[in-house]
Design a protein around this motif. Structure first.
Motif, PDB file in Angstrom:
ATOM      1  N   GLY A  25       0.833  -1.209   0.000  1.00  0.00           N
ATOM      2  CA  GLY A  25       0.000   0.000   0.000  1.00  0.00           C
ATOM      3  C   GLY A  25       0.860   1.248   0.000  1.00  0.00           C
ATOM      4  O   GLY A  25       0.603   2.196  -0.749  1.00  0.00           O
ATOM      5  N   SER A  26       1.923   1.252   0.824  1.00  0.00           N
ATOM      6  CA  SER A  26       2.708   2.486   0.872  1.00  0.00           C
ATOM      7  C   SER A  26       3.547   2.660  -0.393  1.00  0.00           C
ATOM      8  O   SER A  26       4.041   3.745  -0.658  1.00  0.00           O
ATOM      9  N   ALA A  27       3.663   1.602  -1.185  1.00  0.00           N
ATOM     10  CA  ALA A  27       4.375   1.739  -2.468  1.00  0.00           C
ATOM     11  C   ALA A  27       3.397   2.012  -3.612  1.00  0.00           C
ATOM     12  O   ALA A  27       3.781   1.992  -4.784  1.00  0.00           O
ATOM     13  N   GLY A  28       2.118   2.235  -3.275  1.00  0.00           N
ATOM     14  CA  GLY A  28       1.139   2.567  -4.325  1.00  0.00           C
ATOM     15  C   GLY A  28       0.507   1.355  -4.974  1.00  0.00           C
ATOM     16  O   GLY A  28      -0.199   1.468  -5.977  1.00  0.00           O
ATOM     17  N   VAL A  29       0.795   0.153  -4.425  1.00  0.00           N
ATOM     18  CA  VAL A  29       0.145  -1.056  -4.959  1.00  0.00           C
ATOM     19  C   VAL A  29      -0.976  -1.371  -3.967  1.00  0.00           C
ATOM     20  O   VAL A  29      -0.788  -2.061  -2.970  1.00  0.00           O
ATOM     21  N   MET A  30      -2.137  -0.833  -4.238  1.00  0.00           N
ATOM     22  CA  MET A  30      -3.202  -0.784  -3.235  1.00  0.00           C
ATOM     23  C   MET A  30      -3.999  -2.085  -3.182  1.00  0.00           C
ATOM     24  O   MET A  30      -4.360  -2.647  -4.214  1.00  0.00           O
ATOM     25  N   GLN A  31      -4.273  -2.489  -1.949  1.00  0.00           N
ATOM     26  CA  GLN A  31      -5.076  -3.694  -1.785  1.00  0.00           C
ATOM     27  C   GLN A  31      -6.515  -3.413  -2.249  1.00  0.00           C
ATOM     28  O   GLN A  31      -7.100  -2.389  -1.896  1.00  0.00           O
ATOM     29  N   TYR A  32      -7.071  -4.329  -3.049  1.00  0.00           N
ATOM     30  CA  TYR A  32      -8.488  -4.154  -3.414  1.00  0.00           C
ATOM     31  C   TYR A  32      -9.305  -5.383  -3.085  1.00  0.00           C
ATOM     32  O   TYR A  32     -10.532  -5.375  -3.168  1.00  0.00           O
ATOM     33  N   GLU A  33      -8.620  -6.467  -2.678  1.00  0.00           N
ATOM     34  CA  GLU A  33      -9.317  -7.691  -2.272  1.00  0.00           C
ATOM     35  C   GLU A  33      -8.392  -8.419  -1.315  1.00  0.00           C
ATOM     36  O   GLU A  33      -7.194  -8.102  -1.251  1.00  0.00           O
ATOM     37  N   ILE A  34      -8.928  -9.398  -0.593  1.00  0.00           N
ATOM     38  CA  ILE A  34      -8.127 -10.055   0.441  1.00  0.00           C
ATOM     39  C   ILE A  34      -6.720 -10.420  -0.051  1.00  0.00           C
ATOM     40  O   ILE A  34      -5.741 -10.198   0.651  1.00  0.00           O
ATOM     41  N   GLU A  69     -24.400 -14.720  -0.546  1.00  0.00           N
ATOM     42  CA  GLU A  69     -23.269 -14.661  -1.485  1.00  0.00           C
ATOM     43  C   GLU A  69     -22.831 -13.221  -1.715  1.00  0.00           C
ATOM     44  O   GLU A  69     -21.639 -12.922  -1.719  1.00  0.00           O
ATOM     45  N   ALA A  70     -23.816 -12.353  -1.944  1.00  0.00           N
ATOM     46  CA  ALA A  70     -23.483 -10.954  -2.236  1.00  0.00           C
ATOM     47  C   ALA A  70     -22.722 -10.347  -1.062  1.00  0.00           C
ATOM     48  O   ALA A  70     -21.790  -9.563  -1.245  1.00  0.00           O
ATOM     49  N   VAL A  71     -23.093 -10.739   0.169  1.00  0.00           N
ATOM     50  CA  VAL A  71     -22.420 -10.172   1.341  1.00  0.00           C
ATOM     51  C   VAL A  71     -21.005 -10.727   1.457  1.00  0.00           C
ATOM     52  O   VAL A  71     -20.033  -9.977   1.545  1.00  0.00           O
ATOM     53  N   PHE A  72     -20.862 -12.053   1.429  1.00  0.00           N
ATOM     54  CA  PHE A  72     -19.504 -12.538   1.706  1.00  0.00           C
ATOM     55  C   PHE A  72     -18.545 -12.346   0.545  1.00  0.00           C
ATOM     56  O   PHE A  72     -17.353 -12.133   0.750  1.00  0.00           O
ATOM     57  N   LEU A  73     -19.051 -12.331  -0.684  1.00  0.00           N
ATOM     58  CA  LEU A  73     -18.148 -12.029  -1.804  1.00  0.00           C
ATOM     59  C   LEU A  73     -17.799 -10.539  -1.809  1.00  0.00           C
ATOM     60  O   LEU A  73     -16.652 -10.167  -2.026  1.00  0.00           O
ATOM     61  N   GLY A  74     -18.806  -9.698  -1.552  1.00  0.00           N
ATOM     62  CA  GLY A  74     -18.568  -8.252  -1.534  1.00  0.00           C
ATOM     63  C   GLY A  74     -17.594  -7.862  -0.438  1.00  0.00           C
ATOM     64  O   GLY A  74     -16.735  -6.999  -0.627  1.00  0.00           O
ATOM     65  N   LEU A  75     -17.694  -8.524   0.717  1.00  0.00           N
ATOM     66  CA  LEU A  75     -16.801  -8.187   1.823  1.00  0.00           C
ATOM     67  C   LEU A  75     -15.349  -8.535   1.504  1.00  0.00           C
ATOM     68  O   LEU A  75     -14.435  -8.009   2.127  1.00  0.00           O
ATOM     69  N   ARG A  76     -15.130  -9.437   0.572  1.00  0.00           N
ATOM     70  CA  ARG A  76     -13.743  -9.767   0.211  1.00  0.00           C
ATOM     71  C   ARG A  76     -13.026  -8.543  -0.357  1.00  0.00           C
ATOM     72  O   ARG A  76     -11.820  -8.420  -0.274  1.00  0.00           O
ATOM     73  N   MET A  77     -13.802  -7.631  -0.961  1.00  0.00           N
ATOM     74  CA  MET A  77     -13.182  -6.469  -1.588  1.00  0.00           C
ATOM     75  C   MET A  77     -13.016  -5.341  -0.581  1.00  0.00           C
ATOM     76  O   MET A  77     -13.848  -5.156   0.304  1.00  0.00           O
ATOM     77  N   VAL A 128     -14.658  -5.847  11.404  1.00  0.00           N
ATOM     78  CA  VAL A 128     -15.395  -5.180  10.321  1.00  0.00           C
ATOM     79  C   VAL A 128     -15.412  -3.688  10.606  1.00  0.00           C
ATOM     80  O   VAL A 128     -15.495  -3.267  11.757  1.00  0.00           O
ATOM     81  N   GLY A 129     -15.291  -2.884   9.544  1.00  0.00           N
ATOM     82  CA  GLY A 129     -15.438  -1.444   9.680  1.00  0.00           C
ATOM     83  C   GLY A 129     -16.777  -1.032   9.079  1.00  0.00           C
ATOM     84  O   GLY A 129     -17.278  -1.688   8.165  1.00  0.00           O
ATOM     85  N   MET A 130     -17.337   0.033   9.613  1.00  0.00           N
ATOM     86  CA  MET A 130     -18.655   0.454   9.118  1.00  0.00           C
ATOM     87  C   MET A 130     -18.714   1.975   9.150  1.00  0.00           C
ATOM     88  O   MET A 130     -18.357   2.590  10.161  1.00  0.00           O
ATOM     89  N   GLU A 131     -19.123   2.560   8.058  1.00  0.00           N
ATOM     90  CA  GLU A 131     -19.275   4.017   8.035  1.00  0.00           C
ATOM     91  C   GLU A 131     -20.455   4.317   7.142  1.00  0.00           C
ATOM     92  O   GLU A 131     -20.439   3.948   5.951  1.00  0.00           O
ATOM     93  N   GLY A 132     -21.467   4.918   7.709  1.00  0.00           N
ATOM     94  CA  GLY A 132     -22.679   5.174   6.921  1.00  0.00           C
ATOM     95  C   GLY A 132     -23.240   3.864   6.410  1.00  0.00           C
ATOM     96  O   GLY A 132     -23.484   2.924   7.147  1.00  0.00           O
ATOM     97  N   GLU A 133     -23.351   3.787   5.093  1.00  0.00           N
ATOM     98  CA  GLU A 133     -23.952   2.606   4.475  1.00  0.00           C
ATOM     99  C   GLU A 133     -22.905   1.591   4.025  1.00  0.00           C
ATOM    100  O   GLU A 133     -23.234   0.572   3.447  1.00  0.00           O
ATOM    101  N   ARG A 134     -21.622   1.915   4.255  1.00  0.00           N
ATOM    102  CA  ARG A 134     -20.563   1.038   3.729  1.00  0.00           C
ATOM    103  C   ARG A 134     -20.012   0.149   4.837  1.00  0.00           C
ATOM    104  O   ARG A 134     -19.780   0.596   5.956  1.00  0.00           O
ATOM    105  N   VAL A 135     -19.769  -1.127   4.502  1.00  0.00           N
ATOM    106  CA  VAL A 135     -19.241  -2.093   5.459  1.00  0.00           C
ATOM    107  C   VAL A 135     -18.064  -2.817   4.810  1.00  0.00           C
ATOM    108  O   VAL A 135     -18.161  -3.233   3.655  1.00  0.00           O
ATOM    109  N   TRP A 136     -16.969  -2.943   5.523  1.00  0.00           N
ATOM    110  CA  TRP A 136     -15.795  -3.601   4.941  1.00  0.00           C
ATOM    111  C   TRP A 136     -15.041  -4.388   6.002  1.00  0.00           C
ATOM    112  O   TRP A 136     -15.270  -4.194   7.202  1.00  0.00           O
ATOM    113  N   LEU A 137     -14.147  -5.279   5.559  1.00  0.00           N
ATOM    114  CA  LEU A 137     -13.323  -6.045   6.493  1.00  0.00           C
ATOM    115  C   LEU A 137     -12.121  -5.206   6.900  1.00  0.00           C
ATOM    116  O   LEU A 137     -11.494  -4.563   6.058  1.00  0.00           O
TER     117      LEU A 137
END
Ligand code: SF4
Length: 396
Positions: free
Chosen positions: A240-249, A326-334, A368-377
């Protein structure tokens, strides 16, 4: 217009890696020719098969992914045949993302030339480790010098979307050697990096040695699980600090270089797989259907495609609650996570409300993180993703 991603499975390798549990093995050129003929047959019958399941197989293809195995071993004429079959059944976008998984040093000039002519624009190199002794210990046939040479050659040929796969937890690996591999991935300017934590499978040679003892595959030199978990988190931060950003697990990319094909899996967009053990997901009127080919080569090769349907794992129709899960657990991977508003729109208020208690618990546990309507790992949540998914599924 709706599009579909195509996955082509090529289950051949020059040598079997000690940790590998994929449906891949070492076979001669004759076997490959027969396999490609079966692939072509399967591609030609895809539309009939989809129609029989009541599924929609879009005509437009916007991603093609050659995985395996080592698909770079296919001869140019085999690649030509596969593309001819694809273009006969589908309309492949001029700007389609076309990816080849490649073992360093195992892509002939003539195959590369054929693929470039077909629109190849992305290569994923199975490096696993930039440390020669670690690569050799698991049976990889390349060295650091070969990896660097391969990257230079591909760039010179115009393939700028270059990715490397790395594995944390290989025999002989240490904290400093892992850092070295990550630094090389960054230093070589890789557009995409995949980081996997080695899970020693009991069916692999390394796994059998772990259980039975022995020294041939380095099972005694496997790093501890806790160390591997720390290395994964360190890799997330360093990339991440080298600009190669994580977008999935397991996936990281420089801006604009995410794998469009793989993102389809997590967003539940249509994809169709051809070949051994290939998976597919297609839309239906009221949900999706998932199906996969068998993982026995003889079974795949025997007979026509349609009669083989009986030998496949039965199609699974995913609707309602299951589709929501499926939509929840696949979406949370990102990393971008899931949007509760989006889930409400697609699946209704009731199912999303049912998740609230589980989400609050997971936020309190720091998974899990949560802000407004967004939820992420969170970072820890990605490490313990299976626990998070189980909690979410129980709630849904
Ligand atoms: S190259 Fe990949 S598919 Fe082939 S044996 Fe090694 S890990 Fe398995």
């Amino acid at each position: 217009m709706e599009s579909v991603g195509v996955y082509i499975s090529v289950p051949f390798c020059k040598a079997k890696c000690s940790f590998c549990n994929f449906a891949s093995d070492v076979f001669g050129a004759g076997r490959m020719e027969g396999y490609v003929a079966r692939l072509v047959e399967e591609i030609r019958e895809a539309r009939v098969r989809a129609a029989r399941m009541g599924a929609v197989l879009p005509e437009r293809v916007d991603t093609v992914y050659f995985g395996g195995g080592t698909p770079s071993l296919l001869e140019p004429k085999m690649m030509k045949e596969i593309f001819a079959a694809l273009r006969g059944e589908f309309v492949v976008d001029a700007g389609a993302e076309i990816t080849l998984e490649c073992a360093p040093g195992q892509l002939a000039d003539a195959t590369l030339a054929e693929l470039l002519g077909q629109g190849l624009n992305r290569v994923s190199l199975g490096v696993q480790s930039f440390v020669d002794a670690e690569a050799a210990a698991v049976g990889r046939l390349h060295t650091l010098a070969m990896c660097l040479g391969e990257m230079e050659r591909l760039r010179a040929a115009g393939v700028l979307d270059l990715g490397v796969d790395l594995i944390a937890g290989l025999p002989l690996q240490t904290e400093s050697s892992w850092r070295y591999s990550i630094a090389e991935a960054v230093g070589t300017g890789s557009a995409h990096v995949s980081v996997y934590m080695l899970e020693v499978d009991g069916e692999s040679r390394l796994g059998r040695e772990s259980l039975a003892g022995g020294t041939r595959y380095g099972a005694g030199a496997l790093p501890a699980d806790e160390a591997v978990a720390d290395w994964y988190l360190e890799a997330c931060a360093a990339l991440g600090s080298a600009g190669v950003m994580q977008y999935e697990i397991s996936n990281f990319a420089r801006q604009g270089f995410r794998s469009r094909h793989n993102v389809k899996y997590w967003r539940r967009e249509a994809y169709v797989g051809f070949g051994l053990d290939a998976h597919s997901m297609l839309r239906m009127e009221d949900g999706v259907v998932r199906f996969q080919n068998g993982d026995e080569l003889d079974g795949y090769m025997g007979g026509g495609v349609l009669p083989l349907l009986g030998a496949r794992v039965e199609p699974v129709f995913v609707r309602g609650d299951e589709a929501f899960e499926e939509a929840v657990f696949l979406g949370l991977r990102m990393n971008e996570g899931v949007s509760l508003a989006g889930l409400r729109r697609e699946f209704g208020l009731g199912l999303v409300s049912g998740l609230t208690d589980a989400l609050v618990e997971l936020v309190e546990a720091g998974l899990v993180g949560m802000e407004g309507e967004r939820v992420w790992l969170t970072g820890r949540g990605r490490l313990l993703s299976n626990e998070v998914f189980e909690r979410v599924l129980v709630a849904a």
